[in-house]
Each structure stands twice: as structure tokens, then as C-alpha cells.
Design a protein around this motif. Structure first.
Motif, PDB file in Angstrom:
ATOM      1  N   ILE A  93       0.715  -1.067  -0.002  1.00 54.00           N
ATOM      2  CA  ILE A  93      -0.090  -0.011  -0.094  1.00 54.00           C
ATOM      3  C   ILE A  93       0.887   1.123  -0.081  1.00 54.00           C
ATOM      4  O   ILE A  93       1.912   1.213   0.748  1.00 54.00           O
ATOM      5  CB  ILE A  93      -1.089   0.085   1.282  1.00 54.00           C
ATOM      6  CG1 ILE A  93      -1.915   1.250   1.164  1.00 54.00           C
ATOM      7  CG2 ILE A  93      -0.255   0.104   2.458  1.00 54.00           C
ATOM      8  CD1 ILE A  93      -3.098   1.039   2.302  1.00 54.00           C
ATOM      9  N   GLU A  94       0.533   2.139  -0.764  1.00 54.51           N
ATOM     10  CA  GLU A  94       1.577   3.503  -1.004  1.00 54.51           C
ATOM     11  C   GLU A  94       0.368   4.845  -0.939  1.00 54.51           C
ATOM     12  O   GLU A  94      -0.597   4.595  -1.238  1.00 54.51           O
ATOM     13  CB  GLU A  94       2.080   3.194  -2.259  1.00 54.51           C
ATOM     14  CG  GLU A  94       3.045   4.396  -2.438  1.00 54.51           C
ATOM     15  CD  GLU A  94       3.937   4.424  -3.817  1.00 54.51           C
ATOM     16  OE1 GLU A  94       4.910   4.704  -3.779  1.00 54.51           O
ATOM     17  OE2 GLU A  94       3.179   4.265  -4.807  1.00 54.51           O
ATOM     18  N   PHE A  95       0.902   5.467  -0.133  1.00 51.13           N
ATOM     19  CA  PHE A  95       0.359   6.820  -0.087  1.00 51.13           C
ATOM     20  C   PHE A  95       1.325   8.078  -0.592  1.00 51.13           C
ATOM     21  O   PHE A  95       2.539   8.150  -0.240  1.00 51.13           O
ATOM     22  CB  PHE A  95      -0.131   7.332   1.722  1.00 51.13           C
ATOM     23  CG  PHE A  95      -0.855   6.019   2.164  1.00 51.13           C
ATOM     24  CD1 PHE A  95      -2.225   6.244   2.047  1.00 51.13           C
ATOM     25  CD2 PHE A  95      -0.012   5.352   2.878  1.00 51.13           C
ATOM     26  CE1 PHE A  95      -2.936   5.089   2.455  1.00 51.13           C
ATOM     27  CE2 PHE A  95      -1.013   4.195   3.609  1.00 51.13           C
ATOM     28  CZ  PHE A  95      -2.392   4.306   3.236  1.00 51.13           C
ATOM     29  N   SER A  96       1.054   8.783  -1.382  1.00 54.08           N
ATOM     30  CA  SER A  96       1.751   9.921  -1.908  1.00 54.08           C
ATOM     31  C   SER A  96       0.588  11.319  -1.788  1.00 54.08           C
ATOM     32  O   SER A  96      -0.403  11.134  -2.178  1.00 54.08           O
ATOM     33  CB  SER A  96       1.788   9.855  -3.331  1.00 54.08           C
ATOM     34  OG  SER A  96       2.721   8.863  -3.478  1.00 54.08           O
ATOM     35  N   GLY A  97       1.321  12.422  -0.964  1.00 56.92           N
ATOM     36  CA  GLY A  97       0.518  13.511  -0.949  1.00 56.92           C
ATOM     37  C   GLY A  97       1.229  14.974  -0.917  1.00 56.92           C
ATOM     38  O   GLY A  97       2.433  14.727  -0.693  1.00 56.92           O
ATOM     39  N   ASP A  98       0.467  15.861  -1.067  1.00 59.69           N
ATOM     40  CA  ASP A  98       1.214  17.128  -0.976  1.00 59.69           C
ATOM     41  C   ASP A  98       0.124  18.119  -0.307  1.00 59.69           C
ATOM     42  O   ASP A  98      -1.217  18.171  -0.570  1.00 59.69           O
ATOM     43  CB  ASP A  98       1.685  17.939  -2.260  1.00 59.69           C
ATOM     44  CG  ASP A  98       0.530  18.055  -3.137  1.00 59.69           C
ATOM     45  OD1 ASP A  98      -0.404  17.503  -3.136  1.00 59.69           O
ATOM     46  OD2 ASP A  98       0.786  18.741  -4.344  1.00 59.69           O
ATOM     47  N   GLN A  99       0.906  19.322   0.633  1.00 60.38           N
ATOM     48  CA  GLN A  99      -0.346  20.204   1.291  1.00 60.38           C
ATOM     49  C   GLN A  99       0.489  21.531   1.152  1.00 60.38           C
ATOM     50  O   GLN A  99       1.613  21.495   1.737  1.00 60.38           O
ATOM     51  CB  GLN A  99      -0.583  19.740   2.490  1.00 60.38           C
ATOM     52  CG  GLN A  99      -1.321  20.286   3.497  1.00 60.38           C
ATOM     53  CD  GLN A  99      -2.755  20.727   2.995  1.00 60.38           C
ATOM     54  OE1 GLN A  99      -3.391  19.871   2.778  1.00 60.38           O
ATOM     55  NE2 GLN A  99      -3.009  21.892   2.798  1.00 60.38           N
ATOM     56  N   ASP A 100      -0.356  22.441   0.994  1.00 55.98           N
ATOM     57  CA  ASP A 100       0.146  23.740   1.255  1.00 55.98           C
ATOM     58  C   ASP A 100      -0.229  23.970   2.877  1.00 55.98           C
ATOM     59  O   ASP A 100      -1.352  24.269   3.253  1.00 55.98           O
ATOM     60  CB  ASP A 100      -0.431  24.931   0.501  1.00 55.98           C
ATOM     61  CG  ASP A 100       0.048  24.696  -1.066  1.00 55.98           C
ATOM     62  OD1 ASP A 100       1.038  24.182  -1.421  1.00 55.98           O
ATOM     63  OD2 ASP A 100      -0.844  25.174  -2.036  1.00 55.98           O
ATOM     64  N   LEU A 101       0.855  24.026   3.548  1.00 56.53           N
ATOM     65  CA  LEU A 101       0.757  24.343   5.184  1.00 56.53           C
ATOM     66  C   LEU A 101       0.345  25.742   5.392  1.00 56.53           C
ATOM     67  O   LEU A 101      -0.474  26.193   6.076  1.00 56.53           O
ATOM     68  CB  LEU A 101       1.889  23.923   5.675  1.00 56.53           C
ATOM     69  CG  LEU A 101       2.325  22.490   5.861  1.00 56.53           C
ATOM     70  CD1 LEU A 101       3.645  22.237   6.506  1.00 56.53           C
ATOM     71  CD2 LEU A 101       1.224  21.468   6.156  1.00 56.53           C
TER      72      LEU A 101
END
Length: 804
Positions: A662-670
Motif C-alpha cells: 500500500i502506498e500513500f503520496s500527498g502534498d499540502q500547502d501548510l
């Protein structure tokens, strides 16, 4: 000649079929549909490629159709008459909505649509919107690495070190989700630059790379090579009007210095481009090995090695895009790469008197030294590579209706000459003085033809073909000094011969993409015929393989709304052994450990299943994926220890493998100008096989994780830090320990944003190394190797642009 005639006939028939399919599909286009055209640009009027254009109903509740802008920011849509809303979106930019009314038989040109960055203007200083680092789709993930501070001044391997799902090791091998069966493309096409393995990626400067695309489950449009998937390296391609480009230079410690330029001149429907890069490197590496054997004879020894590798390299890439009438583009380009290097490796072997017959895990404090030997290897390396590429694209009226043809011819040579000397510093033995000569000449021809056309409002048909010829010729000679004369090494230690290798792969494929409301699908199949022939000239040993395989692919997607989507997919893939694994010559640089190729290797086959969920929101996104992979004929290098105490590593088709994860990839403007991106891959694999009559099995579970933080502050400063960790893993013959490294960089924009000065450091804790154990019934071996010591680079880049 007969084989050539057969393939020319196949090519002619294929092109006629493609032309017939295209004419028929075009003739069936709906007469009632109206065409919408436009151009997506940013605030400076520059085209925005890859922007999403959607046609919504009047209530904006349903998406009717959509497309993406091309490299010039242009787009085309078709739909029946009525009132609609046109939605344009792109990560880091504000959405644009525009009501449109379509009238039957009257094309609508909406002109230029300007995207505004999400960042606002502060104190009358414009903060230019930056393209998102990560863009995620179901079939691929793209990473904008052009402004990756920590890889500036480095190579493609340094860039890949910062990309989720990807890992590299000390031999230059590249893995995707823990699998080395990965196909690496350069600008969507294979390259002979990588014919001897992915370690050649170290010759591609990071400054020439704009984007990395990861495709974990490719469709049948792509060549079936690579059971792990595809890594597509996209090089810088600037087509702004007038003269524009960049120059850059960097200095580094350990010595890593380069200077390069990317130039582009676009005028009168011709875009000329030139990329130059010159580099000098001098890098240290070191390794440690301990081995204990208790079989017919018992012994133990340790080995320490220190290496200094020096390289001087120059690369020239030039060509032109010709924009012809009737929506045609012809591109002609060439690349010249010349490299000269020297590797100075010094090994210290210490043989011990252990005092007992057992298997040890480390050197005993009370052991006496039996013998101490210093062995030095000086290797001179030279390589030259030349290529010429011809690309043609024809766009027909309508949405996504085009024909592309791509032909590439590459040739070159590579040589490695080694001188090996031994000095017995303690104890009694006869020192060995040896030398080796290796030279390889290669040629490769590849031709692709791809055709695609829209069918109805949501359908698209694709078909294409490929011809691929790869020819290599390798001479090898190993000698040793006996009674002041150079003689061939004894039989079984070094084979002096000429090895010729020919690989021919021919392929046909077709895909159909369709959709019903929010449900879309893609069905495809690819047929590949592979012919491989190898021969040793002096011994007459020959090996031939000829096989035909089908590679289906299926993709099913459902969009719950514009922010939530699901997909399941399946594809079948193949990994053919590259020539370096086939060469039947024995490496003798290490007198205690030798590697030899296997010309009888067969390909690996893999079946890959994947399910994913993509969630996007205004300030970020996350992709969650479950995957399962089944492989047969898995190639591994197995180690055996002979009675003479020499370890031999040889690749064989060892096992079948089941792997899931299982793989998770993400990005977020903090916050404003503060972005966080990361990935986590948890996986497990089971391998079963047979070696020398014994059943071998391994169960391994591990994980890899990455985190990237980028902060823009004080309007012109940027800070970036990257962290990577890979957990420990069991192998079929032992265990590999965990590995981690940390890098950081700081950059400052100068001269009104036209220049950038950056300082970056890699492996700050000097913790990146390989630590492997091989456990067998009669022996234990531990090897540690550090191939990337702590390094620091100072880089300066200046961008310029002069309009027409």
C-alpha cells in the motif's frame, strides 16, 4: 536481408492499416458537434501546458467532457449545441469559469484564458505562481524537479533520490516500489545511453531535467519492458519566442564542478535549441567485507577498499523544431556525449588464523594474521555516444486526432582497461600482477508510429507499432604476468573471447478509451515478438530465443465528483535481461569476489494489479494505492563460495515472486509559500525458487518513506529539505539493513528573479550506505559499502529571454 524485408513489409502494412483506421474514424466524426478552441496562458502571457479544461452543464453539477492544454497552451473540445460552463483549472492557480454558448456548425474560439496564481500581490510586489512540485493522476505522477534545490549541480540519480516510490543503490540500480525491473525512458523513449544499466543516469545533468513522470501500471501504449513500471525523464524544452535560455555553473566538495547552458531561438516557425554541459568529478567511495567459511576447508578474511573515481565528460544536444503548415511539426535532433575517466581502487585483504572450525560473524580479538595483501586496480575508462532522432507530428481537425512518427539511430563505443598489482605485506604468497582489456561497440535503431483519434464525446482510439534493433559486440581479454611474460589467465577464471549480441523487438498495439457519464475505461492489448541471438566467436557457443507475447491492460475509473475519484487497473509486463547480465566474462578486479554474466538468462514476466483513490482539495491532494504483483523467472545474483575461497556472483532466473503493498503520496500547502509533500510505501514479498538442488524461500516486509519541505520567505529566498528512510529487508540469501539520508538546500533569487544562487548539502549525516548479509549453511558474508559521502555544492544559474 530476408529478415529486413519481412520487417519493412510489416512496417508498410501497419502504416497502411493506421492510415485506413484514421480515415475511417475521421469520416465518422459527428457533423452536429461544435468545436471549441482556446489558449491557456499565465500572467506573463506564457503558455500553460497540462491545464485541465472541463465542459460543465449549466448547473455546474456534471462534467460532460474535458481535455488538457498542449505544450503551447492550446486546447480543442467538441460537443453538441447548447449552453455550458467552461472550467479551467491548474494546481497553484485559481480556477477560471466562463459561460459558453455553442451553435451547431459555428466553431467557437474563446481566445486567451489567463490563469492567476493563488498567491496574492503584497506591497505591490508580484509573487509569481510556481508550478506544483507534484501532480497526480491515476496512471501517473509527475514531479517538477526543475527547481529542486537539493539536486542542483547533480545528476539524474540525485534527482531520482528525491522522487517518491523510487530508490537507488551503490551500483546505480534504480528500483520502483522495491522492484528493479523498471523501464527508464528519456523524453518518452528508451535510450541506448542506458543499455548497460541505470548507473548511466549519472551522466545526465540535473540542470537538463524538467520533470520526472512515474507510471506504476502502464497501458499497452507503452513498450511492455519493465515489470515494475516506467520512470520517464523529461528534459528541458523551451519554445518561447525569440532568444531565451539559461547558463549555469557549480562547484562542489568532494570535487564536482560543471558549467552548462540551455539555449533556444524561436523565429519564423523554427525553434532552434542547443544544450551544452561539461563536468569534472572526483569522488571517494569505500567498502568493508568480512567472510567466514567452514566447509571442506575453513578460513576467514576481511577486506577494506578505498576508491577514487575521476571523470571528465562533455555533452552536446542540438536540433530544431519546424512548425509546418496544416498543423505539422518536424523535429530533428542529435546528441554527442564523450566521457573519459579513471578509477583507482586499493584493497587490503587480511587472512586470519581463527583457531577453530566454525562460522564466525566478525573478526575475533585474539586472532593472528596469516597473510596481509594489498591489491591495487587502476582502470582507464573511455566512452562515446552519438544519436540522431527524427520526430514528426501531424494534427488533424478535431479533438486529440493526431499521427506521430519517431525514428532514432544511436551508436557508440565503450572501453575499460585495468592494471592490477599485488604486494604481500605480511605472510607468504605469490603476488598476482594482472591486466584486462574490454571494448564494446554498439548500434541501435528504433522506430515508433502512433495514431490517435477521438470517437464520439468521450471515446478515443489509439494504435501504433514499434521496430527495435539493438546490436552489441564486446571483446574481452584477461592476462597475468608469469616469468616476465603476459599470458592468458587460466581457463575458468577469465574467458578471452568476443561476444556478439543482437536483440530485435517488433510490436503492435491498440487502445480504446471510453466513458459513460462519470465512469471511464481503457482497454488495450500489445503484441511483441522478441528475437535474441548471442554468440562467443572463439568457442562457438550460441544462444537463441524467439518468443511472441501478448500484454493486455485494463483501466476502470469512476469520478464521484471533481475532488474524489477511484480507479482499478491491470497490466502484464516483461523485463528482458540487459546485456551486462548476459556477458559471460569474469570480473577479476577483486581477487576474492568475482562476477560473471549468464547468456542463458530468460526474461521475467509480471502481472500487476492496482486500485487507487485520489482525493484533491484546494490546498493539496493525496493518492492512496493498493497493489499486487506476481512475477515469474525473477533474476537474482546468487553467490557461491568455492574451495579456493573465492565468492562468485552470477545472475540466474531464481524464483517466482508475489508482492503486495500500500502506498500513500500527498502534498499540502501548510501556509503561504510553505509546502509539504511526502510518500510512504509499505510492502511485502514472498519468493520461492530452487538453487543447486536446494529449495530457497524468503519472506520480506519493509517500507520506504520520503518527506520534502519547501519554504519560500522574504520574497526571494527558498529553503528545502528532504529526508529518506528505507527499512531493513530479508533477501533470498540473507538480509539487507536499513538505510537513510538527509539533504537540505538554500537558494536566493537575484537580478529581479533572472538569476538564482543556491547552496545544497547531501547526506548531511554521512549515513547512506549499503549493509548486506549473505547467510548460507557453510558460510557467512557481510558487506558494507558507502558510495555517496557527504557533499556540498554551490550553484549559480542565470535565465534570460529576449522576444522577437
Amino acid at each position: 536481408m530476408r529478415l529486413l524485408n519481412v520487417h519493412l513489409t510489416t512496417l508498410f502494412i501497419t502504416l497502411m492499416l493506421l492510415a485506413g483506421v484514421g480515415s475511417a474514424a475521421f469520416a465518422q466524426g459527428s457533423q452536429d458537434e461544435t468545436e471549441i478552441t482556446g489558449v491557456i496562458v499565465d500572467q506573463d502571457g506564457r503558455p500553460v501546458p497540462g491545464a485541465n479544461i472541463s465542459l460543465l452543464d449549466e448547473t455546474e453539477a456534471d462534467t460532460i467532457t474535458g481535455t488538457a492544454s498542449d505544450s503551447k497552451g492550446e486546447f480543442t473540445l467538441q460537443h453538441s449545441a447548447g449552453n455550458y460552463v467552461l472550467l479551467v483549472s491548474f494546481i497553484s492557480y485559481q480556477d477560471v469559469k466562463q459561460p459558453v454558448t455553442l451553435t451547431s456548425g459555428q466553431p467557437l474560439d474563446v481566445g486567451k484564458i489567463t490563469l492567476i496564481p493563488k498567491q496574492s500581490e503584497l506591497d505591490e510586489v508580484l509573487v509569481e505562481g510556481e508550478r506544483s512540485y507534484m501532480q497526480m493522476n491515476f496512471d501517473s505522477r509527475s514531479f517538477n524537479v526543475g527547481d529542486d534545490i537539493t539536486s542542483l549541480g547533480g545528476s539524474a540519480l540525485d534527482v531520482l533520490d528525491n522522487v517518491p516510490s523510487v530508490s537507488t543503490d551503490f551500483e546505480g540500480n534504480v528500483s520502483l516500489r522495491g522492484n528493479q525491473g523498471v523501464q527508464v525512458l528519456i523524453n518518452d523513449r528508451p535510450s541506448s545511453l542506458l543499455r548497460s544499466g541505470t548507473d548511466a543516469l549519472s551522466t545526465i545533468p540535473a540542470s537538463m531535467i524538467e520533470e520526472i513522470e512515474i507510471i506504476t501500471n502502464p497501458s499497452s501504449r507503452y513498450a511492455a519492458e519493465g515489470t515494475a513500471g516506467i520512470i520517464n525523464i523529461k528534459l528541458v524544452d523551451n519554445q518561447e519566442l525569440g532568444l531565451n535560455g539559461s547558463v549555469q555553473s557549480n562547484v562542489g566538495y568532494p570535487q564536482d564542478h560543471s558549467v552548462g547552458t540551455n539555449l533556444n531561438y524561436n523565429k519564423n516557425s523554427i525553434n532552434w535549441f542547443l544544450n551544452l554541459d561539461f563536468e569534472y568529478e572526483r569522488e571517494p567511495e569505500n567498502g568493508r567485507t568480512f567472510q567466514s567459511v567452514n566447509a571442506d576447508t575453513s578460513f576467514a578474511f576481511s577486506e577494506s577498499s578505498d576508491v577514487t573515481e575521476q571523470e571528465v565528460e562533455g555533452t552536446v544536444y542540438f536540433g530544431a523544431d519546424f512548425f509546418l503548415p496544416a498543423e505539422q511539426i518536424l523535429t530533428i535532433s542529435s546528441r554527442i556525449s564523450i566521457e573519459d575517466g579513471e578509477e583507482d581502487r586499493e584493497r587490503l585483504f587480511i587472512d586470519y588464523l581463527t583457531g577453530s572450525d566454525e562460522i564466525f560473524r566478525s573478526v575475533g580479538s585474539d586472532w593472528d594474521i596469516l597473510r596481509q595483501t594489498n591489491r591495487r586496480d587502476i582502470e582507464d575508462k573511455r566512452e562515446s555516444d552519438y544519436s540522431t532522432r527524427l520526430q514528426y507530428e501531424k494534427k488533424f481537425p478535431g479533438d486529440d486526432h493526431r499521427l506521430t512518427v519517431d525514428a532514432d539511430y544511436e551508436f557508440g563505443s565503450e572501453s575499460e582497461d585495468s592494471r592490477l598489482f599485488e604486494v604481500i605485506e605480511q605472510g607468504a604468497a605469490d603476488p598476482q600482477n594482472q591486466r584486462t582489456f574490454a571494448n564494446e561497440d554498439y548500434r541501435e535503431f528504433r522506430m515508433d508510429a502512433d495514431y490517435e483519434v477521438s470517437v464520439g464525446t468521450q471515446g478515443r482510439f489509439e494504435a501504433g507499432m514499434r521496430l527495435d534493433y539493438d546490436w552489441e559486440d564486446t571483446d574481452y581479454r584477461a592476462e597475468e604476468r608469469v616469468n616476465n611474460e603476459w599470458v592468458d589467465l587460466e581457463e575458468g577464471v577469465g574467458a578471452n573471447d568476443n561476444f556478439s549480441y543482437l536483440e530485435n523487438v517488433n510490436a503492435l498495439y491498440m487502445n480504446y478509451n471510453g466513458g459513460i457519464s462519470d465512469f471511464t475505461y481503457q482497454l488495450g492489448v500489445r503484441a511483441e515478438n522478441t528475437r535474441i541471438r548471442s554468440e562467443l566467436d572463439q568457442t562457438g557457443d550460441e544462444s537463441e530465443q524467439n518468443y511472441m507475447n501478448l500484454f493486455p491492460s485494463v483501466f476502470l475509473s469512476y469520478s464521484l465528483n471533481r475532488k474524489n475519484s477511484f480507479q482499478v487497473s491491470y497490466s502484464r509486463r516483461i523485463s528482458r535481461p540487459w546485456s551486462g547480465l548476459l556477458l559471460p566474462f569474469t570480473e577479476i578486479t577483486d581477487s576474492r569476489s568475482r562476477r560473471i554474466g549468464n547468456p542463458d538468462l530468460e526474461p521475467e514476466f509480471g502481472n500487476s494489479y492496482e486500485a487507487g483513490y485520489l482525493r484533491t482539495w484546494e490546498s493539496g491532494s493525496i493518492l492512496s494505492s493498493l497493489y499486487y504483483r506476481y512475477r515469474t523467472g525473477v533474476v537474482e545474483r546468487v553467490s557461491t563460495v568455492g574451495e579456493n575461497g573465492i565468492t562468485t556472483r552470477r545472475p540466474i532466473n531464481l524464483a517466482t515472486e508475489e508482492a503486495w503493498g500500500i502506498e500513500f503520496s500527498g502534498d499540502q500547502d501548510l501556509l503561504d509559500n510553505l509546502q509539504l509533500s511526502g510518500s510512504l510505501n509499505l510492502f511485502q514479498s514472498n519468493r520461492k525458487g530452487e538453487f543447486q538442488g536446494d529449495r530457497v524461500e524468503s519472506e520480506s516486509d519493509s517500507f520506504t518513506s520520503r518527506m520534502r519541505l519547501r519554504w519560500g520567505f522574504l520574497s526571494s529566498w527558498n529553503f528545502q529539505t528532504n529526508v529518506f528512510y528505507r527499512g531493513p529487508e530479508r533477501t533470498t540469501q540473507g538480509r539487507e539493513e536499513a538505510s537513510a539520508f538527509w539533504g537540505a538546500g538554500l537558494s536566493k533569487d537575484l537580478l529581479d528573479g533572472r538569476a538564482t544562487l543556491s547552496l545544497n548539502a547531501r547526506d548531511l549525516l554521512n549515513s547512506r550506505q549499503s549493509d548486506r548479509d549473505i547467510l548460507e549453511e557453510t558460510s557467512f558474508t557481510n558487506s558494507k559499502y558507502s558510495w555517496s559521502s557527504r557533499s556540498v555544492r554551490l550553484n549559480f544559474r542565470y535565465n534570460f529571454s529576449r522576444g522577437q
